[in-house]
Design a protein around this motif. Structure first.
Motif, mmCIF file in Angstrom:
data_model
loop_
_atom_site.group_PDB
_atom_site.id
_atom_site.type_symbol
_atom_site.label_atom_id
_atom_site.label_comp_id
_atom_site.label_asym_id
_atom_site.label_seq_id
_atom_site.Cartn_x
_atom_site.Cartn_y
_atom_site.Cartn_z
ATOM 1 N N GLY A 86 12.998 0.648 11.223
ATOM 2 C CA GLY A 86 14.168 0.414 10.820
ATOM 3 C C GLY A 86 14.408 1.071 9.209
ATOM 4 N N GLY A 87 15.716 0.602 8.758
ATOM 5 C CA GLY A 87 15.930 1.226 7.429
ATOM 6 C C GLY A 87 15.103 1.201 6.412
ATOM 7 N N ASP A 88 14.195 0.019 6.361
ATOM 8 C CA ASP A 88 13.211 -0.248 5.044
ATOM 9 C C ASP A 88 12.166 0.987 5.373
ATOM 10 O OD1 ASP A 88 14.632 -2.316 3.981
ATOM 11 O OD2 ASP A 88 13.530 -3.569 5.035
ATOM 12 N N THR A 89 11.555 0.945 6.623
ATOM 13 C CA THR A 89 10.441 1.727 7.072
ATOM 14 C C THR A 89 10.995 3.147 6.729
ATOM 15 O OG1 THR A 89 9.662 0.560 8.604
ATOM 16 C CG2 THR A 89 9.109 2.729 8.857
ATOM 17 N N ALA A 90 12.378 3.762 7.263
ATOM 18 C CA ALA A 90 12.832 5.010 6.933
ATOM 19 C C ALA A 90 13.000 5.447 5.442
ATOM 20 C CB ALA A 90 14.081 5.183 7.818
ATOM 21 N N ALA A 91 13.521 4.555 4.933
ATOM 22 C CA ALA A 91 13.717 4.778 3.126
ATOM 23 C C ALA A 91 12.383 4.857 2.647
ATOM 24 C CB ALA A 91 14.469 3.434 2.683
ATOM 25 N N ALA A 92 11.143 3.905 2.773
ATOM 26 C CA ALA A 92 9.884 3.916 2.130
ATOM 27 C C ALA A 92 9.251 5.364 2.600
ATOM 28 C CB ALA A 92 9.065 2.707 2.767
ATOM 29 N N HIS A 102 -4.194 -5.623 -2.916
ATOM 30 C CA HIS A 102 -4.056 -4.705 -4.197
ATOM 31 C C HIS A 102 -3.574 -3.470 -3.906
ATOM 32 C CE1 HIS A 102 -7.941 -2.308 -3.258
ATOM 33 N NE2 HIS A 102 -8.169 -3.706 -2.375
ATOM 34 N N ARG A 103 -3.571 -2.954 -2.595
ATOM 35 C CA ARG A 103 -3.327 -1.740 -2.254
ATOM 36 C C ARG A 103 -1.612 -1.601 -1.830
ATOM 37 N NH1 ARG A 103 -8.175 -2.353 1.903
ATOM 38 N NH2 ARG A 103 -7.135 -4.366 1.798
ATOM 39 N N ILE A 104 -1.041 -2.551 -1.861
ATOM 40 C CA ILE A 104 0.319 -2.567 -1.763
ATOM 41 C C ILE A 104 1.165 -2.686 -2.922
ATOM 42 C CG2 ILE A 104 2.397 -4.111 -0.653
ATOM 43 C CD1 ILE A 104 0.689 -2.633 1.406
ATOM 44 N N ALA A 105 2.113 -1.763 -3.011
ATOM 45 C CA ALA A 105 2.884 -1.738 -4.401
ATOM 46 C C ALA A 105 4.366 -2.161 -4.306
ATOM 47 C CB ALA A 105 2.898 -0.028 -4.576
ATOM 48 N N ALA A 106 4.699 -2.416 -3.033
ATOM 49 C CA ALA A 106 6.141 -2.974 -3.231
ATOM 50 C C ALA A 106 6.477 -3.470 -1.768
ATOM 51 C CB ALA A 106 7.351 -1.762 -3.138
ATOM 52 N N ALA A 107 7.291 -4.233 -1.645
ATOM 53 C CA ALA A 107 7.627 -5.025 -0.221
ATOM 54 C C ALA A 107 8.913 -5.113 0.004
ATOM 55 C CB ALA A 107 6.909 -6.504 -0.126
ATOM 56 N N ALA A 108 9.283 -5.218 1.344
ATOM 57 C CA ALA A 108 10.767 -5.256 1.788
ATOM 58 C C ALA A 108 10.845 -6.073 3.003
ATOM 59 C CB ALA A 108 11.391 -3.911 2.110
ATOM 60 N N GLN A 111 19.854 -6.359 -7.344
ATOM 61 C CA GLN A 111 20.056 -4.849 -7.247
ATOM 62 C C GLN A 111 19.925 -4.368 -5.730
ATOM 63 O OE1 GLN A 111 18.947 -2.886 -10.709
ATOM 64 N NE2 GLN A 111 20.630 -3.946 -11.814
ATOM 65 N N HIS A 112 18.978 -5.043 -5.165
ATOM 66 C CA HIS A 112 18.607 -4.730 -3.742
ATOM 67 C C HIS A 112 19.636 -4.328 -2.850
ATOM 68 C CE1 HIS A 112 16.238 -6.183 -0.147
ATOM 69 N NE2 HIS A 112 17.658 -6.154 0.342
ATOM 70 N N THR A 113 19.636 -3.201 -2.203
ATOM 71 C CA THR A 113 20.379 -2.910 -1.020
ATOM 72 C C THR A 113 19.620 -2.280 0.044
ATOM 73 O OG1 THR A 113 22.392 -2.068 0.217
ATOM 74 C CG2 THR A 113 21.359 -0.607 -1.510
ATOM 75 N N SER A 114 19.853 -2.635 1.331
ATOM 76 C CA SER A 114 18.790 -2.138 2.408
ATOM 77 C C SER A 114 19.531 -1.296 3.381
ATOM 78 C CB SER A 114 18.196 -3.258 3.336
ATOM 79 O OG SER A 114 19.102 -4.194 3.854
ATOM 80 N N VAL A 115 20.845 -0.989 2.887
ATOM 81 C CA VAL A 115 21.630 -0.116 3.624
ATOM 82 C C VAL A 115 22.297 0.723 2.503
ATOM 83 C CG1 VAL A 115 23.385 0.405 5.242
ATOM 84 C CG2 VAL A 115 21.917 -1.734 5.558
ATOM 85 N N GLY A 116 22.587 2.098 2.871
ATOM 86 C CA GLY A 116 23.197 2.923 1.796
ATOM 87 C C GLY A 116 22.344 3.774 0.927
#
Lengths: 487, 487
Positions: free
Chosen positions: A152-158, A214-220, A456-461
């Motif tokens: 989805g959008g989160d995977t694609a954006a990351a 510890h290997r993860i730097a951000a989460a959606a 400030q989060h948006t998951s679309v746009g």
């Protein structure tokens, strides 16, 4: 501890397919190690290469659309046509993010050439861009198995941002998650890239371990308030906190101004259609409808609800929570409750749509209760006598993803409502309905807490990709050492 | 609980001036109520009006520059010339943010006209802008009483964004904080605006209460790791979490490549000058210097440190913590310690500059200890034999505001260092020093944790204002109801 996921067909009320075990600790370690090991190579790819990978994932999903939509419908009962349309939305999203990555303006490049003026005006050469934040954990949603799912959008954006991704699959569609994951891994293999760029884990414990790893730097995250809140606190309370982009909301208000109430019948049927889309399982569900009393809207909406057939919810857990929450809404003092026809004995696990009606004073007296998230086909209708009451209610509501106003052009009440709702909503819709989130650059799919955990989060746009980047400024750096976009 | 702040002259070692009581609960309530009451009027002002107010604050501070710089020096001993320069930087910053507010591009406006294409391409008219996030709490810093103080960059950005501000004054300069606050309130009065747009509170408890107050929508902090971490967790664990922009860092590495080591004497004296600026009390202090062994740099830096005179730290609390932390650094196994001349009996509270030297293997064996924040005039020098050791150390360091590399143009080690340090730093400097943060749009003054609590955070540069805004998308909204910038 040895849990598993198995597909459940909500229409048949039956489990089917293989029992997929939760990711065991050793497999979890391997997946995270592989992600960390692949991070450097993926962040060093060109934007063109990453865009190609996103497009290839889209092509692979499109080619398998019919089969995937059918499998998704078997696992969720969200409707095979709707799900096939969602595959199209998802691949459109992948291509749109690919175009954005090609274009590069998301890097927010800014170049200030050196100035020899005296201080404070003078300064060295400074050039700012954005770099990948690091490996990203994506928590897939139950209700949009494609658009907010494994690809989805989160995977694609990351991925587009240059971050490797580990997805926590949603237990409501375990087989589909595997299938989509296979497509992504296949594309990576075809492009000669490390498989570790994309990982998939299953199970409650893997999900909890991911956000504190510890290997993860951000989460959606897209999902329920309770899960999102718990994970966001784990992220904030780590020894090294990480950004957590949680979308938790599904309570969205729709206000009808007195001048618009004359549209009665059309408004009522549009409302019910929006409310019952995917059996109410939309994060942009129009949960609260605020209408003038005496407009007949309550009666018309009630009739439509009373004649809408029962339908299944996407998973047993969703069903159980829905019944509990509906009872909470129905228990608000003064509530009048309407229900659709009860499910028959054969399909006893289906749920009937419902409407809970209150006066504005009853609603104001229980303002927390009326915003109880009830994920499924139930609406809350609030009737006001004076326009001031509608404004008072708007002032008391919590943050939401989207708020709607139905009004006329010369309509002071509607104008005041737009102004008030802008304070609590991430998107404000005029004469429309909250369901349907257009995939366009100007879109904002976020909103103040509790709609999201990050305002400030948006998951679309166009801004969705910036969640997975962080700014870096280079000072007096030789051209040869600058990232290409800064030269 | 009846605490108070009193000015302390670090040179004389004496308290002076009035005893300013901590903000009492009733006064706190009044200040926050006034802020909440003024929020709507301030957010409705035009950008031009807000820019005028920022410029007027700058003019008022400039006109009082000499007196303010003297008072600041009496309270902090940071140096009257340096402080007068800082007033200039602060008013430059106010004017630069005013220009940005006038210009409006910080709103990130994006307009997607309606498209009647079929889904998923088709979409309604969508227009996105940014709106003020709500009342902002600003925690002023000790070491930049102007630029990061009551009328510093955070206050300017928040006011410019359209947010009312409540500042928690720093106890190291209580009278100066009052004086700057009076200037801001005076400007608001002259412009016929509510006084509640700006509030000032004092005391530990007021600071803690501020970040959990329901009227506060975001917080910006510059200060110590311990305080920033505690406040950021309070913000994240509220019933409704708020964004917390904490800048906590002061441990910044400087790497000298073998090819640059020949610049010996100049590098050593520039390093010591940067290290001892304001007696080491800079968040961009070059705390860690990594040099080739046998280059003579350790010896030269040691000599310079050994001959640098003792000087006062800005407050008794800073002094005590410095002594404790310096002992921790000096206690790292293998550490060789050099100190400047000891303070004489008359000025026994002054501190001597120091240098702690380690081999890279000793440093790697105590990588957490070497990054102990020691706010004051102490440097840590690490010597490496092979370039790989320098890279290995770069890979192990924590997040920082700024990292520096001294190298040549054709210098593979320096290039590799720039690439590695980009992964942990918010700013990467070539052949320069970290102190001195240019106030330009491309600036990024932030960095991965523990430099900041929010990896996208910057408190200087064009993006600083966006911390206090949140996006809103308008869908199919009539022109007359759109914010001006979206019409």
């Amino acid at each position: 501890m040895g849990g598993s996921s198995r597909s459940f067909n909500p229409r048949a009320g039956q489990y089917f397919g293989p029992d997929l075990p939760d990711t065991a600790p050793q497999e979890f370690e391997q997946t995270l190690d592989a992600a960390a090991a692949a991070a450097s190579e993926w962040r060093s790819t060109t934007r063109r290469d990453r865009a190609d990978v996103l497009r290839a994932i889209g092509t692979a999903l499109d080619a398998d659309r019919g089969r995937l939509a059918q499998l998704a419908d078997d696992e969720t009962a969200l409707g095979v046509d709707s799900l096939a349309g969602e595959v199209g939305r998802t691949t459109f999203q992948l291509r749109q993010i690919a175009d954005q990555v090609d274009d590069g303006s998301y890097l927010g490049v800014r170049i200030d050439l050196a100035s020899t003026e005296p201080l404070p005006t003078g300064h060295p050469d400074l050039r700012r861009t954005r770099v990948p934040v690091g490996p990203v954990a994506v928590y897939a949603a139950s209700n949009f198995p494609f658009a907010f799912g494994v690809a989805g959008g989160d995977t694609a954006a990351a991925l587009g941002a240059g971050c490797v991704v580990v997805v926590k699959a949603h237990p409501a569609h375990p087989q589909l998650s595997e299938e989509i994951g296979r497509h992504i891994s296949g594309v990576l293999r075809e492009h000669g890239l490390p498989i570790g760029i994309f990982g998939l884990v299953r199970g409650f414990e893997a999900g909890r371990d991911l956000v504190v790893d510890h290997r993860i730097a951000a989460a959606a995250f897209t999902g329920s308030f309770a899960a999102g809140r718990a994970l966001s606190q784990l992220a904030a309370n780590r020894a090294n906190p990480i950004p957590f982009y949680g979308e938790l909301g599904s309570v969205n208000p729709v206000f009808v101004s007195p001048k618009a109430a004359g549209r009665g019948g059309a408004l009522a049927s549009e409302y019910v259609a929006s409310l019952l889309l995917r059996n109410g399982q939309f994060c942009t569900n129009p949960s609260i409808l605020v209408v003038p009393s005496g407009s007949g809207l309550r009666e018309t909406v009630s009739e439509l609800i009373a004649s809408s057939p029962p339908a299944p919810l996407l998973a047993p857990g969703v069903h159980d929570l829905f019944e509990k929450r509906r009872a909470l809404l129905a228990g608000i003092p003064g509530a009048r409750v309407v229900s659709g026809p009860q499910p028959d004995a054969v399909q006893s696990w289906f749920v009937s749509p419902g409407l809970v009606s209150l006066s504005v004073s009853e609603a104001l007296a229980h303002v927390d209760a009326i915003e109880t998230e009830c994920f499924g086909p139930v609406g809350l209708l609030v009737e006001y006598d004076a326009a001031d009451e509608a404004l008072a209610l708007a002032d008391r509501l919590h943050g939401c993803l989207v708020a709607c106003v139905h009004g006329d052009e010369d309509d002071e009440v509607a104008a005041a409502l737009v102004e008030r709702l802008t304070r609590i909503a991430g998107r404000v819709v005029w004469n429309g309905w909250p369901t349907g989130v257009a995939v366009t650059p100007a879109q904002h799919h976020g909103g103040p807490f509790p709609a999201t955990t990050d305002v400030q989060h948006t998951s679309v746009g166009a801004e969705a990709i910036t969640r997975f980047l962080r700014p870096v400024a280079y000072q007096a750096m030789p051209t040869s050492l600058l990232p290409l976009e800064l030269r």
